[in-house]
Design a protein around this motif. Structure first.
Motif, PDB file in Angstrom:
ATOM      1  N   GLN A 284       0.776  -1.215   0.098  1.00 47.08           N
ATOM      2  CA  GLN A 284       0.105  -0.021   0.015  1.00 47.08           C
ATOM      3  C   GLN A 284       0.921   1.207  -0.040  1.00 47.08           C
ATOM      4  O   GLN A 284       0.441   2.171  -0.733  1.00 47.08           O
ATOM      5  N   THR A 285       2.035   1.075   0.727  1.00 42.58           N
ATOM      6  CA  THR A 285       2.841   2.333   0.750  1.00 42.58           C
ATOM      7  C   THR A 285       3.535   2.418  -0.492  1.00 42.58           C
ATOM      8  O   THR A 285       3.637   3.574  -0.981  1.00 42.58           O
ATOM      9  N   ALA A 286       4.014   1.399  -1.150  1.00 41.20           N
ATOM     10  CA  ALA A 286       4.533   1.609  -2.498  1.00 41.20           C
ATOM     11  C   ALA A 286       3.592   2.188  -3.677  1.00 41.20           C
ATOM     12  O   ALA A 286       3.938   2.700  -4.188  1.00 41.20           O
ATOM     13  N   LEU A 287       2.310   1.947  -3.457  1.00 42.20           N
ATOM     14  CA  LEU A 287       1.177   2.177  -4.524  1.00 42.20           C
ATOM     15  C   LEU A 287       1.020   3.732  -4.200  1.00 42.20           C
ATOM     16  O   LEU A 287       1.050   4.608  -5.046  1.00 42.20           O
ATOM     17  N   ILE A 288       0.818   4.151  -2.941  1.00 40.21           N
ATOM     18  CA  ILE A 288       0.894   6.046  -2.529  1.00 40.21           C
ATOM     19  C   ILE A 288       2.001   6.509  -3.078  1.00 40.21           C
ATOM     20  O   ILE A 288       1.774   7.416  -3.562  1.00 40.21           O
TER      21      ILE A 288
ATOM     22  N   LEU B 208      11.735   6.150  -7.598  1.00 44.51           N
ATOM     23  CA  LEU B 208      12.715   5.089  -7.029  1.00 44.51           C
ATOM     24  C   LEU B 208      12.372   4.438  -6.114  1.00 44.51           C
ATOM     25  O   LEU B 208      12.554   3.141  -6.163  1.00 44.51           O
ATOM     26  N   VAL B 209      11.985   4.985  -5.086  1.00 43.95           N
ATOM     27  CA  VAL B 209      11.393   4.317  -3.959  1.00 43.95           C
ATOM     28  C   VAL B 209      10.392   3.444  -4.075  1.00 43.95           C
ATOM     29  O   VAL B 209      10.337   2.450  -3.593  1.00 43.95           O
ATOM     30  N   GLY B 210       9.379   3.949  -4.909  1.00 43.77           N
ATOM     31  CA  GLY B 210       8.236   3.115  -5.164  1.00 43.77           C
ATOM     32  C   GLY B 210       8.568   1.914  -5.824  1.00 43.77           C
ATOM     33  O   GLY B 210       7.885   0.950  -5.576  1.00 43.77           O
TER      34      GLY B 210
END
Length: 97
Positions: free
Chosen positions: A11-15, A50-52
């Motif tokens: 969920q964090t990656a999607l946001i 890059l973080v995502g």
């Protein structure tokens, strides 16, 4: 326990991979940003992409945590990454032509 950790990460990656879309808000509101703010914002967009991408790949890598949310965030992050690579390639090509 391990699967719930990956759900939060996915969920964090999607946001995070959707955060570069915030760039369009000032244009929609008719706000003109100064050059320094646009430069910082562009740098943050690259960091967000890059973080995502890293978070998405870390979730997709594990077979137990693979779900549709991870795949969507991976696809979105990959599209952003290819766009950034394309912009850098065109810029370098034009400068050294």
């Amino acid at each position: 326990m391990k699967n719930t950790k990956y759900i939060g990460v996915s969920q964090t990656a999607l946001i995070i991979c959707l955060l570069p879309l915030l760039t369009f808000i000032p244009n929609l509101l008719g706000v003109h940003l100064i050059d320094e703010v646009r430069t910082i914002w562009a740098g943050l967009n690259i960091v967000f992409v890059l973080v995502g991408l890293i978070l998405s790949f870390s979730c997709v890598k594990n077979k137990e945590s693979r779900n549709i949310l991870n795949l969507i965030s991976t696809i979105i992050s990959s599209i952003w990454t290819f766009m950034i690579i394309g912009i850098v390639a065109v810029t370098l090509f034009i400068n050294f032509l």
